[in-house]
Design a protein around this motif. Structure first.
Motif, PDB file in Angstrom:
ATOM      1  N   LYS A  65      64.147  62.146  29.527  1.00 38.72           N
ATOM      2  CA  LYS A  65      64.567  62.187  30.696  1.00 38.72           C
ATOM      3  C   LYS A  65      65.814  63.001  31.472  1.00 38.72           C
ATOM      4  CE  LYS A  65      61.920  58.543  32.907  1.00 38.72           C
ATOM      5  NZ  LYS A  65      61.554  56.906  33.750  1.00 38.72           N
ATOM      6  N   LYS A  67      67.225  65.874  32.573  1.00 34.68           N
ATOM      7  CA  LYS A  67      66.122  67.507  33.307  1.00 34.68           C
ATOM      8  C   LYS A  67      67.065  68.749  32.596  1.00 34.68           C
ATOM      9  CE  LYS A  67      64.913  64.487  37.215  1.00 34.68           C
ATOM     10  NZ  LYS A  67      65.242  64.174  38.818  1.00 34.68           N
ATOM     11  N   THR A 100      58.998  73.676  38.371  1.00 36.01           N
ATOM     12  CA  THR A 100      60.283  72.435  37.993  1.00 36.01           C
ATOM     13  C   THR A 100      61.357  72.546  38.251  1.00 36.01           C
ATOM     14  OG1 THR A 100      59.240  72.765  35.456  1.00 36.01           O
ATOM     15  CG2 THR A 100      61.068  71.935  35.904  1.00 36.01           C
ATOM     16  N   ALA A 104      63.722  70.712  41.231  1.00 36.40           N
ATOM     17  CA  ALA A 104      64.607  70.330  41.470  1.00 36.40           C
ATOM     18  C   ALA A 104      65.377  71.121  42.116  1.00 36.40           C
ATOM     19  CB  ALA A 104      65.037  70.919  40.167  1.00 36.40           C
TER      20      ALA A 104
END
Length: 761
Positions: A65, A67, A100, A104
């Motif tokens: 995880k 990012k 993505t 985000a």
């Protein structure tokens, strides 16, 4: 270690990176290290291995995880697919990156994605889609925070425009990118953008001054980065630009700076070439002693390096220096030494050039033989400009030998080749040689045609330079006049304010009385108002028709008179002067010694001035280019001519101007644009001007927009000058309308609409 062994080791390392963490989790490599390793593989073109490592980094970042690392690895994988040429997979990966980034809400990352996406689309040849991505980038970016991606985007956008032949738009994007890149601590991108700007303007007719400005800015930036080797090249290129604009002292100054830099880094080969170039510059300025000093220093280095070509070249230039000083025997000895060197090297072209300097019939015949051999090589290698150059040199030599037929044979296709290559310098020399060759053969009509072409091109080049000089002088004068008028303007402003206050008081006092009178008159005039209105409309229509007829007659008469006078000047006095010039040339050919006679030289010079003056007056009265090539070409020539002056940069944007205009309409439109451009040049103090003309559904739209100081529209329209009155008169005749938007210090926009289907003949 051989290249195959290196590849094997890299692949084994990649395999270990993928397999080892599965076998031994304790020694797994971190995600940042995987990304770093993939980037190195990408730099070394190990694309398959880089893709495997990026995929491993994506899996690991997803599992942990991470990012930011996931974003970085995904974008790296898209780049790897792109460099591999796998555009579909690259776009699929970029869609993942875009999704993505949107989730985000990472703007900076999204801009990088769009930038790479634009590159992929450009590589596919899908230019509109690439521009669409760049528009998205421009709209989303924040200039104060995203200078790097935005500057890169403008740089790439400029490349797309260049591929489409939109040079002005490409330069506009490069300027935007440069302004942003200069704000970055790393000046690499700014240097690249400045280099492109300097190159673009250098290759654009009439833009050498702007190219000089950008090169000077580039040099100042490189000096901060201590990039000596590129600085040497920049100084040499700037010297070449100064030489082309006739500023030889500045050219020498730049070469001396380059020489000093080459000495600081001990580049002796560069020093040798620079010493030779500096010597040529001093020789062109007739500074013989200084030129000889630099030639000697260059010769010492050439001998030390055993550079036979440079030694021969220096000896030849030393001979030319002695020739200028009337030391012909010593010069001939140096020419022979140089010839021996070129013969030893088997360089036919330089042998021919050296023999031509002997000024002997036998040597000239040998020179022609050498030139013939060199010409054969150029034709075999399909070197067009090289072929033109040699044929021109052969023709000049044949003219000296009075071999007119041979000269004409060599010049036969040179003009078309020079035009095709866009080389005006060669074209100027070719037309001059063709005029002389035809005159030598007694073909005076053909000689006149080529002499006129030579003079027109020479005038065009000369006028562009004179326009630049005059514009710079006018700018200095205007600045001084502006300072002197500030105090007078302030006094006038105060008086106007006082006068306005007094008028307001008088108006308020009489307002009540006027209202009462109006109330009484309204009822009495109510019954007759309709009839009076109809009568007024009829009278106005008749008056308008009468005024239009008067305007049409006046404008047509004015243009016809201009055309008649211009035609008489060109066909009468111009032809007579050109014929006299040809007779002068014939006298010179028959009596070469008369060229030294001062009175003959003065008469010849005055004749050239008379020819130029008649031609310029004729062009101003009625531009021939408008009748010969149409409205679009004439307006393009007008804008380019003013842009070349360096005082005002004009972007001309035409669309659909292939409309079949009648002559009066085309002339009126040309005069309107000419007047508005002239006003921007004289009064607006503008730096940039956009002239846009478009035709859609038989509706002509003109937008002329500048970034100048602006003005009060209401006051200007109330008290229009002669130029604005002329424009309004022509628009009345064309059933056109004009809107003006302007504010102080915010520029001015003229919007003109003309319905072509309803225009009157």
């Amino acid at each position: 270690m051989t290249k195959p062994e290196v590849r094997i080791k890299v692949r084994l390392l990649t395999l270990l990176l993928v397999v080892l963490p599965l076998l031994c989790p304790a020694v797994s490599i971190s995600t940042p290290q995987l990304i770093q390793q993939a980037e190195k593989l990408l730099e070394h073109d190990q694309l398959d291995s880089a893709i495997l490592v990026y995929q491993k980094a994506i899996d690991q970042a997803t599992f942990k995880k991470q990012k930011q690392h996931l974003l970085q690895a995904n974008l790296g994988l898209a780049s790897a697919y792109f460099y591999q040429g796998d555009f579909p997979r690259a776009k699929d990966q970029l869609e993942t990156c875009e999704s993505t980034a949107n989730k985000a809400d990472d703007r900076a990352y999204l801009l990088q994605v769009w930038l790479i996406w634009a590159e992929v689309l450009f590589a596919e040849g899908n230019w509109p889609a690439a521009e669409s991505r760049l528009r998205m980038l421009e709209k989303r970016a924040e200039p104060t925070r995203d200078q790097m991606p935005l500057a890169k985007g403008y740089n790439f956008w400029a490349k797309i425009c260049s591929q489409q032949g939109k040079a002005d738009l490409a330069n506009a994007y490069l300027k935007k990118g440069k302004a942003l890149a200069l704000q970055l601590s790393d000046k690499t991108l700014a240097i690249d953008l400045l280099t492109q700007l300097a190159t673009n303007f250098k290759n654009q007719d009439g833009s050498l001054i702007k190219a000089q400005d950008y090169l000077e800015e580039l040099i100042r930036l490189r000096e901060k980065t201590k990039d000596e080797r590129n600085l040497i090249s920049d100084h040499q290129e700037l010297a070449d630009l100064f030489r082309q604009t006739g500023d030889l002292p500045q050219a020498q100054s730049q070469l001396l700076k380059a020489l000093k830099l080459s000495q600081s880094i001990r580049d002796t080969l560069q020093q040798m070439e620079l010493l030779y170039s500096i010597a040529k510059g001093f020789l062109a300025q007739n500074q013989m002693a200084t030129a000889e000093e630099y030639l000697q220093r260059s010769l010492v280095m050439a001998v030390a390096k055993k550079n036979e070509f440079k030694v021969a070249e220096i000896r030849r230039l030393q001979g030319q220096s002695l020739d200028k000083q009337n030391q012909h025997d010593q010069a001939l000895a140096l020419y022979k030494t140089a010839l021996s060197g070129f013969q030893h090297l088997g360089n036919d072209l330089e042998c021919g050039r050296t023999l031509a300097l002997f000024h002997q019939i036998s040597a000239s015949q040998r020179a022609l033989a050498y030139f013939g051999n060199a010409l054969t090589d150029k034709i075999a290698n399909q070197e067009t400009l090289g072929e033109v150059e040699i044929r021109l040199e052969m023709a000049k030599l044949q003219l000296e030998l009075k071999e007119g037929t041979a000269a004409l044979a060599n010049l036969k296709n040179c003009a078309s080749l020079a035009i095709q290559a866009g080389n005006r310098t060669y074209l100027l020399a070719i037309w001059d040689a063709l005029a002389k060759a035809n005159a030598l053969q007694g073909n005076f009509n053909a000689a006149y045609v080529f002499a006129e072409r030579h003079q027109n091109l020479k005038d065009s080049i000369f006028n562009a330079e004179q326009t630049r000089i005059i514009s710079e002088m006018n700018a200095r004068f205007d600045n001084a006049a502006l300072r002197d008028s500030l105090q007078v303007t302030e006094i006038a402003k105060n008086r106007a304010e006082l006068r306005q206050k007094n008028q307001l008081n008088y108006l308020l006092g009489g307002a009540l009385l006027v209202v009462l009178l109006i109330a009484l008159l309204l009822f009495q005039n109510y019954r007759t108002r309709t009839e009076q209105r109809l009568q007024a409309q009829q009278l106005a229509a008749l008056e308008k028709q009468r005024e239009a007829d008067q305007l049409r007659s006046m404008i047509n008469g004015e243009e016809q008179e201009r055309k008649r006078i211009a035609q008489e000047l060109h066909d009468g006095l111009g032809t007579l002067l050109a014929t006299v010039k040809l007779q002068f040339n014939a006298v010179q050919n028959e009596l070469p010694e008369i060229d030294a006679n001062r009175s003959y030289q003065k008469a010849d010079s005055l004749l050239d001035e008379a020819c130029t003056e008649v031609r310029q007056i004729s062009y101003n009265l009625m531009p021939a280019i408008l009748q010969q090539y149409g409205l679009e070409f004439a307006l393009q020539d007008l804008c380019e001519g003013i842009s070349r002056s360096g005082r005002l940069e004009i972007s001309f944007i035409p669309y659909g101007l292939d409309y079949p205009f009648d002559d009066p309409t085309a002339v009126s439109i040309y005069r309107i644009v000419q007047e508005l451009v002239k006003n921007a040049l004289r009064h607006a103090e503008a730096k940039e001007l956009i002239v846009q003309l478009s035709i859609e559904d038989a509706q002509l739209s003109m937008i002329i927009e500048d970034d100048g100081k602006g003005f009060d529209v209401a006051e200007k329209l109330q008290n229009p000058g002669i130029g604005l009155q002329s424009i309004q008169s022509r628009l009345t005749l064309l059933n056109g309308s004009m809107e003006v938007e302007s504010n102080p210090d915010l520029g001015t926009t003229f919007t003109i609409e003309i319905a072509l289907t309803t225009q009157k003949n």
